[in-house]
Design a protein around this motif. Structure first.
Motif, PDB file in Angstrom:
ATOM      1  N   THR A  72      -0.044  -5.550  -9.910  1.00  0.00           N
ATOM      2  CA  THR A  72      -1.326  -5.092 -10.438  1.00  0.00           C
ATOM      3  C   THR A  72      -2.044  -4.322  -9.334  1.00  0.00           C
ATOM      4  O   THR A  72      -2.063  -4.745  -8.178  1.00  0.00           O
ATOM      5  N   GLN A  73      -2.621  -3.179  -9.691  1.00  0.00           N
ATOM      6  CA  GLN A  73      -3.241  -2.305  -8.704  1.00  0.00           C
ATOM      7  C   GLN A  73      -4.647  -2.765  -8.365  1.00  0.00           C
ATOM      8  O   GLN A  73      -5.461  -3.026  -9.255  1.00  0.00           O
ATOM      9  N   VAL A  74      -4.916  -2.831  -7.074  1.00  0.00           N
ATOM     10  CA  VAL A  74      -6.266  -3.100  -6.570  1.00  0.00           C
ATOM     11  C   VAL A  74      -6.678  -1.917  -5.711  1.00  0.00           C
ATOM     12  O   VAL A  74      -5.974  -1.561  -4.767  1.00  0.00           O
ATOM     13  N   THR A  75      -7.802  -1.325  -6.053  1.00  0.00           N
ATOM     14  CA  THR A  75      -8.320  -0.189  -5.298  1.00  0.00           C
ATOM     15  C   THR A  75      -9.749  -0.494  -4.874  1.00  0.00           C
ATOM     16  O   THR A  75     -10.591  -0.817  -5.713  1.00  0.00           O
ATOM     17  N   VAL A  76      -9.993  -0.406  -3.571  1.00  0.00           N
ATOM     18  CA  VAL A  76     -11.310  -0.713  -3.023  1.00  0.00           C
ATOM     19  C   VAL A  76     -11.875   0.552  -2.401  1.00  0.00           C
ATOM     20  O   VAL A  76     -11.298   1.101  -1.462  1.00  0.00           O
ATOM     21  N   SER A  77     -12.990   0.996  -2.931  1.00  0.00           N
ATOM     22  CA  SER A  77     -13.620   2.209  -2.401  1.00  0.00           C
ATOM     23  C   SER A  77     -14.671   1.838  -1.368  1.00  0.00           C
ATOM     24  O   SER A  77     -15.289   0.776  -1.448  1.00  0.00           O
ATOM     25  N   ALA A 128       0.844  -1.182   0.000  1.00  0.00           N
ATOM     26  CA  ALA A 128       0.000   0.000   0.000  1.00  0.00           C
ATOM     27  C   ALA A 128       0.887   1.242   0.000  1.00  0.00           C
ATOM     28  O   ALA A 128       2.038   1.181   0.427  1.00  0.00           O
ATOM     29  N   PRO A 129       0.354   2.369  -0.452  1.00  0.00           N
ATOM     30  CA  PRO A 129       1.164   3.598  -0.480  1.00  0.00           C
ATOM     31  C   PRO A 129       1.719   3.936   0.900  1.00  0.00           C
ATOM     32  O   PRO A 129       0.995   3.937   1.893  1.00  0.00           O
ATOM     33  N   GLY A 130       3.011   4.186   0.939  1.00  0.00           N
ATOM     34  CA  GLY A 130       3.651   4.574   2.182  1.00  0.00           C
ATOM     35  C   GLY A 130       3.900   3.446   3.156  1.00  0.00           C
ATOM     36  O   GLY A 130       4.354   3.682   4.283  1.00  0.00           O
ATOM     37  N   LYS A 131       3.622   2.212   2.738  1.00  0.00           N
ATOM     38  CA  LYS A 131       3.803   1.073   3.632  1.00  0.00           C
ATOM     39  C   LYS A 131       4.771   0.065   3.016  1.00  0.00           C
ATOM     40  O   LYS A 131       5.031   0.086   1.819  1.00  0.00           O
ATOM     41  N   GLU A 132       5.279  -0.808   3.860  1.00  0.00           N
ATOM     42  CA  GLU A 132       6.173  -1.852   3.372  1.00  0.00           C
ATOM     43  C   GLU A 132       5.360  -2.966   2.694  1.00  0.00           C
ATOM     44  O   GLU A 132       4.181  -3.154   2.967  1.00  0.00           O
ATOM     45  N   ARG A 133       6.037  -3.692   1.832  1.00  0.00           N
ATOM     46  CA  ARG A 133       5.392  -4.832   1.188  1.00  0.00           C
ATOM     47  C   ARG A 133       5.046  -5.865   2.246  1.00  0.00           C
ATOM     48  O   ARG A 133       5.871  -6.163   3.129  1.00  0.00           O
ATOM     49  N   GLU A 134       3.853  -6.422   2.183  1.00  0.00           N
ATOM     50  CA  GLU A 134       3.434  -7.406   3.167  1.00  0.00           C
ATOM     51  C   GLU A 134       2.957  -8.690   2.494  1.00  0.00           C
ATOM     52  O   GLU A 134       2.409  -8.678   1.390  1.00  0.00           O
ATOM     53  N   TYR A 135       3.157  -9.757   3.209  1.00  0.00           N
ATOM     54  CA  TYR A 135       2.778 -11.088   2.753  1.00  0.00           C
ATOM     55  C   TYR A 135       1.258 -11.233   2.776  1.00  0.00           C
ATOM     56  O   TYR A 135       0.590 -10.767   3.698  1.00  0.00           O
ATOM     57  N   VAL A 136       0.698 -11.908   1.758  1.00  0.00           N
ATOM     58  CA  VAL A 136      -0.733 -12.149   1.687  1.00  0.00           C
ATOM     59  C   VAL A 136      -1.048 -13.638   1.751  1.00  0.00           C
ATOM     60  O   VAL A 136      -1.847 -14.082   2.583  1.00  0.00           O
ATOM     61  N   THR A 172      -6.656  -2.158  -0.400  1.00  0.00           N
ATOM     62  CA  THR A 172      -6.106  -1.353  -1.486  1.00  0.00           C
ATOM     63  C   THR A 172      -4.584  -1.401  -1.467  1.00  0.00           C
ATOM     64  O   THR A 172      -3.959  -1.102  -0.445  1.00  0.00           O
ATOM     65  N   ALA A 173      -3.993  -1.796  -2.594  1.00  0.00           N
ATOM     66  CA  ALA A 173      -2.541  -1.938  -2.685  1.00  0.00           C
ATOM     67  C   ALA A 173      -2.175  -2.392  -4.087  1.00  0.00           C
ATOM     68  O   ALA A 173      -3.046  -2.758  -4.883  1.00  0.00           O
ATOM     69  N   VAL A 174      -0.886  -2.384  -4.370  1.00  0.00           N
ATOM     70  CA  VAL A 174      -0.367  -3.066  -5.549  1.00  0.00           C
ATOM     71  C   VAL A 174      -0.069  -4.507  -5.123  1.00  0.00           C
ATOM     72  O   VAL A 174       0.623  -4.727  -4.123  1.00  0.00           O
TER      73      VAL A 174
END
Length: 121
Positions: A115-120, A40-48, A91-93
């Protein structure tokens, strides 16, 4: 050598679903562990989530457990991440990774472009 290409991201509303795909080139993919990570913007990459080489073992981050499902089809050299009941905090890449050493903390031998995922809300 393995090259990865993610697709399936987009803009959705909270509660919707998306199915991400990770298409691989290279024979080594079929013997590799596959993981999905996000940043996510401004955050570290995290495991899913992650899946072993033949798909009989999967694991998930607590934040997505029960909502996301990882799978793979080695005949198609493709891995998937089915995401249900999406939340704005998802929401994140999203990145796909493949590692011929399997699934382990720090995995990440090969990476896709994301790939970008955006959840409103």
């Amino acid at each position: 050598q393995v090259q990865l290409a993610e697709s399936g991201g987009g803009l959705v509303q909270a509660g919707d679903s998306l199915n991400l795909s990770c298409v691989a080139s290279g024979r080594a993919f079929r013997d590799a562990g596959v993981g999905w990570f996000r940043q996510a913007p401004g955050k570290e990459r995290e495991y899913v989530a992650a899946i072993n080489w033949n798909g009989d073992y999967t694991e998930y981050a607590d934040s997505v457990k029960g909502r996301f499902t990882i799978s793979r089809d080695n005949a198609k050299n493709t891995a998937y991440l089915q995401m249900n009941n999406l939340k704005p905090e998802d929401t994140a890449v999203y990145y796909c990774t493949a590692d011929t050493r399997g699934i382990y903390s720090g995995m990440g031998e090969y990476w896709g472009q994301g790939t970008q995922v955006t959840v409103s809300s």
